[in-house]
Design a protein around this motif. Structure first.
Motif, short mmCIF file in Angstrom:
data_model
loop_
_atom_site.label_atom_id
_atom_site.label_comp_id
_atom_site.label_asym_id
_atom_site.label_seq_id
_atom_site.Cartn_x
_atom_site.Cartn_y
_atom_site.Cartn_z
N TYR A 39 0.87 -1.16 0.00
CA TYR A 39 0.00 0.00 0.00
C TYR A 39 0.92 1.22 0.00
O TYR A 39 1.81 1.32 0.85
CB TYR A 39 -0.88 0.03 1.25
N VAL A 40 0.71 2.15 -0.92
CA VAL A 40 1.66 3.24 -1.12
C VAL A 40 0.95 4.58 -1.14
O VAL A 40 -0.15 4.72 -1.70
CB VAL A 40 2.42 3.04 -2.46
N CYS A 41 1.59 5.58 -0.53
CA CYS A 41 1.12 6.96 -0.59
C CYS A 41 2.27 7.84 -1.09
O CYS A 41 3.34 7.87 -0.49
CB CYS A 41 0.65 7.43 0.78
N PHE A 42 2.01 8.55 -2.18
CA PHE A 42 3.01 9.40 -2.82
C PHE A 42 2.65 10.86 -2.63
O PHE A 42 1.51 11.27 -2.90
CB PHE A 42 3.09 9.05 -4.30
N SER A 43 3.59 11.68 -2.18
CA SER A 43 3.37 13.11 -2.00
C SER A 43 3.74 13.85 -3.27
O SER A 43 4.89 13.80 -3.71
CB SER A 43 4.20 13.64 -0.82
N CYS A 44 2.78 14.57 -3.86
CA CYS A 44 3.05 15.33 -5.08
C CYS A 44 3.92 16.55 -4.81
O CYS A 44 4.52 17.09 -5.75
CB CYS A 44 1.74 15.77 -5.71
N SER A 45 4.00 16.99 -3.57
CA SER A 45 4.75 18.22 -3.28
C SER A 45 6.25 17.99 -3.19
O SER A 45 7.04 18.82 -3.64
CB SER A 45 4.25 18.84 -1.97
N ASP A 46 6.67 16.86 -2.60
CA ASP A 46 8.11 16.64 -2.44
C ASP A 46 8.58 15.29 -2.96
O ASP A 46 9.77 14.97 -2.87
CB ASP A 46 8.52 16.79 -0.97
N GLY A 47 7.68 14.48 -3.51
CA GLY A 47 8.08 13.20 -4.07
C GLY A 47 8.38 12.11 -3.06
O GLY A 47 8.90 11.05 -3.43
N LYS A 92 7.24 -1.11 7.03
CA LYS A 92 7.12 0.25 6.50
C LYS A 92 8.20 0.56 5.47
O LYS A 92 9.38 0.32 5.70
CB LYS A 92 7.18 1.28 7.62
N LEU A 93 7.76 1.10 4.34
CA LEU A 93 8.65 1.55 3.28
C LEU A 93 8.69 3.07 3.31
O LEU A 93 7.65 3.73 3.29
CB LEU A 93 8.14 1.07 1.92
N GLU A 94 9.90 3.65 3.38
CA GLU A 94 10.07 5.10 3.40
C GLU A 94 11.11 5.48 2.35
O GLU A 94 12.27 5.07 2.45
CB GLU A 94 10.50 5.58 4.77
N LEU A 95 10.69 6.27 1.36
CA LEU A 95 11.58 6.64 0.26
C LEU A 95 11.56 8.14 0.04
O LEU A 95 10.53 8.79 0.21
CB LEU A 95 11.14 5.94 -1.03
N LYS A 96 12.71 8.68 -0.35
CA LYS A 96 12.83 10.07 -0.75
C LYS A 96 13.31 10.13 -2.19
O LYS A 96 14.05 9.26 -2.64
CB LYS A 96 13.82 10.81 0.16
N ILE A 97 12.91 11.17 -2.88
CA ILE A 97 13.33 11.34 -4.26
C ILE A 97 14.82 11.64 -4.33
O ILE A 97 15.39 12.27 -3.43
CB ILE A 97 12.50 12.47 -4.92
N THR A 98 15.49 11.13 -5.37
CA THR A 98 16.92 11.38 -5.53
C THR A 98 17.15 12.22 -6.78
O THR A 98 16.25 12.45 -7.59
CB THR A 98 17.70 10.06 -5.68
#
Length: 234
Positions: A189-197, A213-219
């Protein structure tokens, strides 16, 4: 990708979605070639453990609620050995847009009862307790919950919502065999933030540790991937 070898199942489209709804907002941060990096917590009762994870979007088609990509888990311990490996999987995703897919999964052992009928109003708990437990872990889902409880969210217009909700289902291993000691039987189940990726997710597999829990930041890596005209995985 928790430790347990089980065959994967292919995804299928959730029926009964409302065709009148528009697609989620076009988001430049959710596009072909975009890379993300972070961790997945795979802790169990026996030990605390988190894997480094890299994700790259390889295809995205918002009109059809579809995206796909690769997921790389780094320094994964091999079962019953002192070795660690890097495991790459290919996944396909469903975008919750109320046109192609709804908040109700209806498959992958995450459903309770029959598919949601158009003319019958059921509570979200009766529809799928698994879906309820996972979506409500995202604070960004809270403003939507009451409407989902009323009609399954079919009257929601998510086209301007600042978050995109998805399910990611790993389809196959890219660089290792199925005997590597890991399972891809579950899904995210995934939630993506359009403001900061940023990406937050929870892995579901009834035979694995819950709420990994999966936690990812845009690179800022260079983009690469395939468009739907070439279908070339790089």
């Amino acid at each position: 990708m928790p430790v347990r070898v089980v065959d994967s199942s292919a995804p299928s489209q959730v029926s009964g979605a409302n065709p009148s709804h528009t697609s989620p907002p076009a988001c430049t941060l959710l596009s072909v070639g975009q890379a993300f990096s972070g961790t997945q917590n795979v802790s169990s009762l026996q030990k605390d453990e988190a894997w480094r994870v890299n994700v790259r979007i390889q295809g995205c088609d918002l009109d059809h609620g579809y995206l796909c990509g690769t997921m790389e888990a780094l320094n994964v311990p091999m079962a019953d050995t002192p070795w660690v490996i890097q495991v790459v999987t290919f996944w396909e995703g469903e975008i919750v847009d109320m046109k192609n897919y709804t908040f109700f999964t209806g498959k992958w052992e995450a459903t309770v009862g029959k598919p949601f009928p158009l003319m019958v109003v059921l509570s979200i708990v009766n529809r799928s307790e698994v879906d309820t437990r996972h979506w409500t872990k995202f604070p960004s889902f809270s403003p939507l919950l009451s409407q989902v409880e009323v009609d399954g969210g079919r009257s929601l217009d998510l086209s301007n919502y600042p978050y995109i909700f998805m399910r990611w289902k790993e389809q196959y291993f890219v660089n290792v065999g199925t005997d590597c000691g890991l399972t891809i039987a579950g899904f995210y189940y995934v939630c993506f933030s359009c403001s900061d990726g940023s990406i937050n997710g929870f892995y579901y597999d009834p035979n694995s540790s819950p709420f990994q829990k999966l936690e990812l930041k845009i690179t800022n890596e260079g983009r690469s991937g395939f468009s739907f005209s070439s279908y070339e995985l790089q």
